[in-house]
Design an enzyme around this catalytic site. Sequence first.
Site, PDB file in Angstrom:
ATOM      1  N   HIS A 206       0.812  -1.224   0.000  1.00  0.00           N
ATOM      2  CA  HIS A 206       0.000   0.000   0.000  1.00  0.00           C
ATOM      3  C   HIS A 206       0.841   1.268   0.000  1.00  0.00           C
ATOM      4  O   HIS A 206       0.353   2.319  -0.362  1.00  0.00           O
ATOM      5  CB  HIS A 206      -1.019  -0.016   1.132  1.00  0.00           C
ATOM      6  CG  HIS A 206      -0.441   0.195   2.476  1.00  0.00           C
ATOM      7  ND1 HIS A 206       0.120  -0.804   3.214  1.00  0.00           N
ATOM      8  CD2 HIS A 206      -0.291   1.320   3.194  1.00  0.00           C
ATOM      9  CE1 HIS A 206       0.548  -0.300   4.342  1.00  0.00           C
ATOM     10  NE2 HIS A 206       0.321   0.971   4.363  1.00  0.00           N
ATOM     11  N   HIS A 268       7.767  -2.292   2.261  1.00  0.00           N
ATOM     12  CA  HIS A 268       7.556  -0.899   1.857  1.00  0.00           C
ATOM     13  C   HIS A 268       8.826  -0.117   1.514  1.00  0.00           C
ATOM     14  O   HIS A 268       8.962   0.423   0.418  1.00  0.00           O
ATOM     15  CB  HIS A 268       6.801  -0.152   2.949  1.00  0.00           C
ATOM     16  CG  HIS A 268       5.530  -0.821   3.365  1.00  0.00           C
ATOM     17  ND1 HIS A 268       4.698  -1.436   2.457  1.00  0.00           N
ATOM     18  CD2 HIS A 268       4.951  -0.986   4.574  1.00  0.00           C
ATOM     19  CE1 HIS A 268       3.650  -1.934   3.099  1.00  0.00           C
ATOM     20  NE2 HIS A 268       3.789  -1.681   4.384  1.00  0.00           N
TER      21      HIS A 268
END
Length: 508
Positions: A206, A268
Site C-alpha cells: 500500500h 515498503h
Amino acid sequence: MTGVGALQPDVAGFAPIGQPGPPGPPGRDPLRVAPLAPHVIVLFGATGDLARRKLLPGFLHLHHAGLLPHCRIVGVSLDDLDDAGYRQLAYEACTRFARPEALQKHWPTFSQNILHVSMRDGPERLAAAAWEAEQALGGDPRRLHYVSTPPSAVAEVLRSIEEAQLVERSRIVMEKPFGTDLATARTLHAGVHGLFEEEQVFRIDHFLGKEAALNILAFRFANGLFEPIWNRDHIDHVQIDVPETMGVEERAGFYEQTGAFRDMVVTHLLQVLAFMAMEPPTALEPQSIREEKNKVFRSLLPIRPEQVVRGQYEGYRDIPGVAAASETETFVALRCEIDNWRWAGVPFYLRTGKRMAEGARIISIAFREPPKSMFPAGSGVGAHGPDHLTFDLADSSRLSLSFYGKRPGPGMVLDKLSLQFALHETGFAGDVLEAYERLNYDAMVGDQTLFTTAEGIERLWEVSAPLLADPPPVQPYPQGTWGPAAMHALVAPRSWRLPFERKWRQNP
Ligand SMILES: NC(=O)c1ccc[n+]([C@@H]2O[C@H](COP(=O)([O-])OP(=O)(O)OC[C@H]3O[C@@H](n4cnc5c(N)ncnc54)[C@H](OP(=O)(O)O)[C@@H]3O)[C@@H](O)[C@H]2O)c1
C-alpha cells in the site's frame, strides 16, 4: 495506470471522470478513466481488521466515485455469519472508516451486493455463492479474489478457490507478508503459481498506492531538470525514513514473529527505494516499470549485520504475547547500497520504528556540497548542511527543495531557504483515491504497475539473508524518542534529516 498519468498536465491526484486521464495499458482510452467492468469480489478474511478499516470502505468509495458501478462482494471468513449479519458488520465498519457522503448516498443499494459464506461450509458453498452473485450481475463478470487472511491460512484459501473452480476469469490480490525469508517466499509463490499465471497475481504494497510514490516517477521523468543530476556524481546520500508513533500492542502476536525489518523494510521501504533509484522505464506501463525495479533489486548489495542497528522500545517485552527476553526489533536503521553505474558508492539509509517521537514518511536526497572557498568567512555557506530534495509520502503529499540564498542587505550572508509544493495547492486534492482504493482499481483493470513481482520479492529476501542469519542484538530506546543512539554512528559523519530543522509551511 491510474496514478502517474494523472500528473500530466501538471496535476497530482486522480483525474476526475471526463478530464484528460492517464496513459494506461495499450488499448485503454487515455482520455477517460473508465468505470470498471462488473466484478464479483471474493474477500477472504472478510471480518478482519484490514477488511473493516480499508477494503470494505474502499469498495464503497469506488462505487461512490462511479468507478465500480456493478459488483457483488462475497465475504469469506471462519465466522458463521449470514448475509444480514455480515452486512451489519460491514455497515459498522463503513460508518467508522468510509467517507460519510458515500455511506449516505449508496449504502442501501450497495449493501444488497454483499453476501457472506463461512470457510467451514466448504468450497461447494463458496462456489454456489459466487455463482449466485454472477447470475445477479449477468454476462461474464470478472472475478477478483482478495486474500486478507493471516499468512497461515493462504494455502487453504488457494485450495478452496481451486475446488470451487473460481480460477478462470479471475485475478488474485495477495497481502504482505510474502513469506518470512527466501525459502518461505518461494513456497508461497509456488503455491500461487500452481493455480494462477503471474499476470493474474497482484501482490499489494500500500505504500506504492500513495500519490506521492507515483509522484516520484512523474517528478523524475516528466521534468528535464532532475534526471541529469539523479546519480552518484551529484547525490551524496539518500534517506528513506518512516518513523511511527503507534505501538504494536494490538497485533503483538503477529509482530513478535515478524519485527520491523520484515514488516516494513523488505516490503515498503525497499519498494520505495526502487522507485527512487530505477532507470527510466521505456514506457509507463507495468512490464517496463516492474523490470526496472527488479534491476535495482538485482544490483542491491547483500545487507550485512554490521550495517544495521536494531532497537526495541522500552516496555515492549511487557506486552501480552511478547516473550520476556524477546529479541524482536521494533526499530531498524540500515545502510544499503546499489552497485550500478548510477548509484555505486551512494549510501541509502533506511529507518523505521514504532513508538517513535513523530510519525512521518519521507525520502530525503542530499546533494553533494559545492566548493565553498569563494564565499567570505562568516557567510554561512554550507553551515546548514547540503541542499536537500525531500518527498513527504504521507497523505498530504508534499515536496521541498532546500538551497542557500543571499539574505537581503549589505555583504554576503547566506540562509538556508526552501521551495515547497503541496498537493492541496493543485485543487485536485479532493480527487485523490486512498492507496487501497487505487490499488484495487488497478487490480480490477489488470494493471500490475504498482504491484510487486515474485522475482523482486525473492531477490529482496536473498539480499536480506546475511542479516536474517545473524541479526545484531536489539538495543533499547525510550518510547517517544528517535531510536537507539547507535543509529547516529551508522550515518556519521552525516546526520539523520528527521526531526526537521525547518517545518513545512502550512497551507494558508
Ligand atoms: N490490518 C492491517 O492494517 C494490515 C496492513 C497490511 C497488511 N495486512 C495483512 O492483511 C492480512 C489480514 O490482516 P488483518 O489485520 O485483517 O487480520 P485479522 O484482523 O486477524 O483478520 C483475519 C481474517 O481472516 C479470517 N480467517 C482466518 N483464518 C481463515 C481461514 N482459514 N479461511 C478464511 N478466513 C480466515 C478471519 O476470520 P475470523 O474473523 O472468522 O477468524 C478474519 O476475517 C494479513 O496478511 C496481514 O499481514 C494487514
